[in-house]
Write an enzyme that holds these catalytic residues in place. Structure first.
Site, PDB file in Angstrom:
ATOM      1  N   SER A  59       0.792  -1.228   0.000  1.00  0.00           N
ATOM      2  CA  SER A  59       0.000   0.000   0.000  1.00  0.00           C
ATOM      3  C   SER A  59       0.824   1.278   0.000  1.00  0.00           C
ATOM      4  CB  SER A  59      -0.954   0.014   1.200  1.00  0.00           C
ATOM      5  OG  SER A  59      -2.047  -0.836   0.954  1.00  0.00           O
ATOM      6  N   ALA A 124     -11.812 -12.719   0.417  1.00  0.00           N
ATOM      7  CA  ALA A 124     -11.509 -13.707   1.451  1.00  0.00           C
ATOM      8  C   ALA A 124     -11.638 -15.131   0.925  1.00  0.00           C
ATOM      9  CB  ALA A 124     -12.436 -13.494   2.650  1.00  0.00           C
ATOM     10  N   SER A 166      -9.490   1.850   2.450  1.00  0.00           N
ATOM     11  CA  SER A 166     -10.207   1.200   1.355  1.00  0.00           C
ATOM     12  C   SER A 166      -9.380   1.183   0.081  1.00  0.00           C
ATOM     13  CB  SER A 166     -11.536   1.915   1.090  1.00  0.00           C
ATOM     14  OG  SER A 166     -12.188   1.361  -0.042  1.00  0.00           O
ATOM     15  N   ASN A 167      -8.961   0.000  -0.339  1.00  0.00           N
ATOM     16  CA  ASN A 167      -8.288  -0.129  -1.617  1.00  0.00           C
ATOM     17  C   ASN A 167      -9.183   0.303  -2.768  1.00  0.00           C
ATOM     18  OD1 ASN A 167      -5.943  -1.105  -0.453  1.00  0.00           O
ATOM     19  ND2 ASN A 167      -6.453  -3.249  -0.790  1.00  0.00           N
ATOM     20  N   GLY A 334       3.085  -0.554   3.704  1.00  0.00           N
ATOM     21  CA  GLY A 334       2.267  -1.454   2.911  1.00  0.00           C
ATOM     22  C   GLY A 334       2.599  -2.902   3.171  1.00  0.00           C
TER      23      GLY A 334
END
Length: 381
Positions: A59, A124, A166-167, A334
């Site tokens: 990230s 998931a 939030s990606n 990240g």
């Protein structure tokens, strides 16, 4: 020398007590530079970690996305207060979201109201168990896949109401970059960040790329949920309690398709390049003053299940001065399969450290102990 010895002790502790296979620390403090390692780059061969390894930055790539959009604003191509529907009509008009209310600033500060994409049941089910990961590790994500995933769960709040990592918000931001420029996200990062800063060993990972240039460490993961876990019940509150037994052996995850990270974090770099990158964004040498101020206008992350003791700017964080004795530190971090990188430094860009482990995040204590050792700051104390 005392700081160097103290950091080395933390690295040794991370390998011996936290279970990190291998860890490196790269420091630039004015004219002083040094590099330290502990553990191994390859469990089977015992090869040690070394300088200038190519690493997945996870990230940390969000800061590259933010920098590109801020550069575009400086050119008058957009405003951070433009709504998503200004550039991508209808993309966020689903699942209870309203693209007329969510702005680019909301996306980059993780205050859009978009849910935490990494906890989506679809994600998931693919990757959260060992069996699922082995089945799906080479799956490729398209932009359409990522934008659909971003709105696949209900909002966590109204735009601007709260922080939620939030990606999906950064995937929308990447799509806006491509819409405005007509170029690929990777090309814009190259043009507006990598080339100006001379980051010779940094690139946005191509969609089908499964390998790294030499040298690189093997990547290992134990970040899986227990067999039989009902992944539909996964929440930010309960996920840690559902993890598998830590005595399970690590899985080599070096080869994996990371296309699903894209503009939320699919940059490959080195610790040396990341020091140069963070130093430039912390100090304001890349962006014009107006955009630099916007990047470091931070929001509270209190109440979220993200890193403690930090405030969030645009793609980057700043430790809360109330817990650092008034001494600010800025950086990026990240974590992705088999990789965790954090790069933290002073706002003047003069003193920066980059640390990488060839496994995912295991404990915030690694970060906080390194900061105390190198900067003499006890975060959260």
């Amino acid at each position: 020398m005392a700081a160097q010895e103290n950091v080395q002790q933390v690295l040794d502790w991370a390998v011996a007590e936290v279970g990190v296979p291998g860890i490196v620390a790269d420091v630039k403090d004015g004219n002083r530079t040094w590099f330290a390692t502990a553990g191994v780059a390859d469990i089977e061969t015992g090869t040690p970690r070394q300088p200038w390894e190519y690493l997945h930055t996870g990230s940390s790539g969000k800061a590259f996305t933010a920098a590109v959009l801020l550069a575009l604003e400086a050119e008058g191509r957009l405003s951070l207060d433009d709504t998503v529907n200004t550039w991508l009509p209808g993309v966020l008009d689903a699942g209870g979201y309203d693209g007329n209310k969510i702005t680019i600033r909301h996306l980059l500060s993780n205050t859009s109201g978009l849910f935490s994409t990494g906890l989506a049941p679809e994600v998931a089910q693919r990757y959260a168990t060992r069996a699922g990961f082995l089945q799906h590790r080479f799956d490729t994500y398209t932009l359409e896949d990522m934008l659909s995933l971003a709105v696949s769960q209900p909002p966590v709040g109204a735009p601007g109401e709260r922080f939620e990592y939030s990606n999906g918000g950064f995937h929308v931001a990447g799509a806006i970059i491509e819409k405005i420029t007509g170029n690929s996200y990777a090309d814009e990062v190259e043009r507006r960040v990598i080339q100006p800063l001379g980051l010779a060993d940094t690139y946005v990972r191509p969609v089908q790329d499964l390998a790294y240039p030499d040298p690189y460490p093997r990547a290992y993961s134990k970040m899986f949920f227990k067999d039989g876990t009902d992944l539909a019940t996964l929440t930010p509150e309960n996920w840690e309690s559902l993890m598998e037994d830590p005595s399970m052996p690590p899985l080599d995850v070096t080869q994996v398709n990371s296309s699903g990270a894209w503009s939320a974090g699919n940059v490959v770099s080195t610790t040396g390049d990341m020091i140069r990158f963070v130093s430039a964004l912390a100090s304001g040498t890349l962006l014009p003053p107006a955009q630099h101020r916007q990047m470091w206008t931070t929001v509270s992350t209190e109440g979220s299940y993200w890193m403690p003791h930090a405030r969030y700017g645009l793609g980057m964080f700043e430790f809360d001065k109330q817990v650092t004795g008034g001494r600010p530190l800025r950086g990026v971090g990240g974590s992705l399969w088999g990789s965790w990188l954090f790069t933290v430094g002073t706002p003047d860009g003069g003193h920066t450290i980059a640390v990488h482990t060839n496994t995912e995040w295991k404990s915030w204590d690694v970060l906080f102990k390194v900061i105390e050792a190198e900067f003499g700051i006890s975060v959260g104390a």
